[in-house]
Design an enzyme around this catalytic site. Structure first.
Site, short mmCIF file in Angstrom:
data_model
loop_
_atom_site.label_atom_id
_atom_site.label_comp_id
_atom_site.label_asym_id
_atom_site.label_seq_id
_atom_site.Cartn_x
_atom_site.Cartn_y
_atom_site.Cartn_z
CG ASP A 178 -1.80 1.23 1.27
OD1 ASP A 178 -2.88 1.14 0.66
OD2 ASP A 178 -1.43 2.27 1.85
CE1 TYR A 187 0.75 7.69 2.41
CE2 TYR A 187 1.10 5.41 1.81
CZ TYR A 187 0.33 6.38 2.39
OH TYR A 187 -0.86 6.03 2.97
CE LYS A 201 -3.71 4.64 0.41
NZ LYS A 201 -2.30 4.54 0.81
CG HIS A 249 -4.64 9.61 0.18
ND1 HIS A 249 -3.31 9.48 -0.11
CD2 HIS A 249 -4.75 9.27 1.49
CE1 HIS A 249 -2.65 9.06 0.96
NE2 HIS A 249 -3.51 8.94 1.95
N1 LIG Z 1 -5.31 6.18 3.65
C1 LIG Z 1 -4.75 6.94 4.57
O1 LIG Z 1 -5.09 8.12 4.75
C2 LIG Z 1 -3.67 6.38 5.40
C3 LIG Z 1 -3.10 5.20 5.05
N2 LIG Z 1 -2.09 4.65 5.81
C4 LIG Z 1 -1.54 3.36 5.36
O2 LIG Z 1 -1.60 2.46 6.46
C5 LIG Z 1 -0.28 1.98 6.71
C6 LIG Z 1 -0.11 1.65 8.18
O3 LIG Z 1 -0.35 2.77 8.99
P1 LIG Z 1 0.81 3.59 9.74
O4 LIG Z 1 0.27 4.94 10.02
O5 LIG Z 1 2.06 3.47 8.99
O6 LIG Z 1 0.93 2.93 11.15
P2 LIG Z 1 0.91 1.45 11.82
O7 LIG Z 1 -0.25 1.45 12.73
O8 LIG Z 1 1.05 0.39 10.81
O9 LIG Z 1 2.22 1.52 12.72
C7 LIG Z 1 3.49 1.65 12.16
C8 LIG Z 1 4.47 1.91 13.30
O10 LIG Z 1 4.49 0.80 14.18
C9 LIG Z 1 5.79 0.22 14.21
N3 LIG Z 1 5.60 -1.25 14.22
C10 LIG Z 1 5.31 -2.05 13.19
N4 LIG Z 1 5.18 -3.33 13.58
C11 LIG Z 1 5.38 -3.33 14.92
C12 LIG Z 1 5.38 -4.35 15.89
N5 LIG Z 1 5.14 -5.62 15.58
N6 LIG Z 1 5.63 -4.00 17.19
C13 LIG Z 1 5.87 -2.71 17.52
N7 LIG Z 1 5.88 -1.69 16.63
C14 LIG Z 1 5.63 -2.00 15.34
C15 LIG Z 1 6.51 0.72 12.98
O11 LIG Z 1 7.90 0.84 13.20
P3 LIG Z 1 9.06 0.35 12.20
O12 LIG Z 1 8.66 0.66 10.79
O13 LIG Z 1 10.21 1.18 12.65
O14 LIG Z 1 9.25 -1.10 12.45
C16 LIG Z 1 5.88 2.10 12.82
O15 LIG Z 1 6.49 3.03 13.68
C17 LIG Z 1 0.61 3.12 6.20
O16 LIG Z 1 1.96 2.74 6.08
C18 LIG Z 1 -0.09 3.47 4.93
O17 LIG Z 1 0.22 2.51 3.92
C19 LIG Z 1 -1.67 5.28 6.94
C20 LIG Z 1 -2.19 6.49 7.32
C21 LIG Z 1 -3.23 7.14 6.58
O1 LIG Z 2 -0.43 8.37 5.35
C1 LIG Z 2 -1.46 8.72 4.74
O2 LIG Z 2 -1.96 8.05 3.85
C2 LIG Z 2 -2.10 9.98 5.12
O3 LIG Z 2 -2.97 10.44 4.45
C3 LIG Z 2 -1.64 10.61 6.39
O4 LIG Z 2 -0.32 10.57 6.48
C4 LIG Z 2 -2.15 12.03 6.59
O5 LIG Z 2 -2.18 12.69 5.43
C5 LIG Z 2 -1.33 12.77 7.56
O6 LIG Z 2 -1.11 12.32 8.65
C6 LIG Z 2 -0.80 14.06 7.17
O7 LIG Z 2 -0.14 14.63 8.23
#
Ligand SMILES: NC(=O)C1=CN([C@@H]2O[C@H](COP(=O)(O)OP(=O)(O)OC[C@H]3O[C@@H](n4cnc5c(N)ncnc54)[C@H](OP(=O)(O)O)[C@@H]3O)[C@@H](O)[C@H]2O)C=CC1
Ligand SMILES: O=C(O)C(=O)[C@@H](O)[C@H](O)C(=O)CO
Length: 274
Positions: A49, A54, A79, A112
């Site tokens: 994803d 990003y 997205k 998005h």
């Molecule tokens: N559509 C939208 O608006 C959004 C979409 N997203 C999507 O969702 C994905 C996931 O969400 P995200 O906000 O990244 O956060 P997550 O909830 O997936 O958490 C990620 C964090 O948790 C840490 N982590 C991962 N696995 C573990 C574990 N097993 N134990 C402890 N810590 C862990 C990672 O560290 P490390 O990498 O250092 O291991 C990172 O700091 C994004 O990467 C993106 O693809 C996210 C936000 C908004």
């Molecule tokens: O990660 C995503 O996909 C997001 O849309 C978020 O990061 C969001 O836009 C945000 O946290 C911006 O500060």
């Protein structure tokens, strides 16, 4: 219930999409995202994803080309960002994403965020891309009930997916119900609460099952029929997050996690963000 990391759900247009994918927000373009994807693919992940926002689509594309897995065994989501919304701007943004990724066809293309006054036209552009065969499925992200209802009243292709913030502290039950009624697959972003895993119940259940708090949450996602895309660039965590297919939470324990919901967001609120 999926039994293997590559197991898929069938979306409302018949396309199959893995239940678990790798999120790459905040994975740096270049070596970091390439290495994370290579490690993930080696473990068995088949879904990635990303988003134009990003700034790592080029690295994602490189990782896909170099990972040794056939393109048709991988599922790639990207997205259209908020600044690119509107019909023509979205078509242009898509071509930039497609070119950066180096892919002819994107598996899933999402709006998005529901930018007020623009998301209906943006989605019309996605419908065109879908009809043209440039994308295998289209959907939305961060659509709450009002925006989803407005879109459903004005679209021809029902979104296949709504990717929303979803975790134990934010389950959005009425939005879940609407998506299920309309055949829209829910997908959890920030499933691990961006690493804020220090919750007493999760620790208690982790001890009980001999798992980690992250595994407890990801397993609960599967049992609730929600796709999930935890992000990690750490090989040991990539493996940990994938090891959730061969055990189960009791329904009582899953319900206890449901009860943690307090409407708490770690990301932006769609009502005020766009
Ligand atoms: N559509 C939208 O608006 C959004 C979409 N997203 C999507 O969702 C994905 C996931 O969400 P995200 O906000 O990244 O956060 P997550 O909830 O997936 O958490 C990620 C964090 O948790 C840490 N982590 C991962 N696995 C573990 C574990 N097993 N134990 C402890 N810590 C862990 C990672 O560290 P490390 O990498 O250092 O291991 C990172 O700091 C994004 O990467 C993106 O693809 C996210 C936000 C908004
Ligand atoms: O990660 C995503 O996909 C997001 O849309 C978020 O990061 C969001 O836009 C945000 O946290 C911006 O500060």
């Amino acid at each position: 219930m999926p039994k293997h990391i590559a197991d898929t759900a069938t979306l409302n247009n018949g396309v199959r999409m893995p239940w678990l994918g790798l999120g790459v927000w905040q994975a740096q373009d270049g070596e970091q995202v390439v290495n994370a994807i290579h490690a993930a693919v080696e473990i068995g992940y088949r879904s990635i994803d990303t988003a134009s926002f990003y700034h790592n689509e080029e690295g994602v594309g490189r990782a896909i080309r170099e990972c040794g897995i056939n393109r048709d065994e991988l599922f790639v989501t990207t997205k259209v960002w908020n600044d690119d919304q509107g019909y023509d701007a979205t078509l242009k943004a898509f071509e930039i994403s497609r070119s950066k990724l180096g892919l002819d066809v994107i598996d899933l293309y999402l709006v998005h965020w529901p930018v007020t006054g623009k998301f209906v036209d943006t989605y019309r552009a996605l419908e065109k891309l879908y009809r043209d065969g440039s994308v295998r499925a289209i959907g939305v992200s961060n659509f709450l009930e009002p925006q989803l209802k407005e879109l459903l009243a004005n679209c021809e292709v029902v979104p296949a997916v709504n990717q929303i913030e979803f975790h134990p502290l934010l389950t959005q039950p009425s939005l879940q119900t609407l998506c299920r009624e309309k055949g829209i697959q829910l997908e959890a972003w920030s499933p691990l609460m961006q690493g804020n895993l220090d919750q007493p119940l999760l620790t208690e259940l982790a001890d009980k099952y001999g798992k980690s708090p992250a595994q407890i949450i990801l397993r609960w996602d599967l049992q609730r029929g929600v796709m999930t895309i935890p992000k990690s660039v750490t090989p040991s965590r990539l493996a940990e997050n994938a090891a959730i297919f061969d055990w189960a939470l009791t329904e009582e324990d899953a319900a206890a996690i449901d009860a943690l919901d307090e409407g708490r967001r770690f990301g932006p609120d769609p009502l005020t963000f766009v």
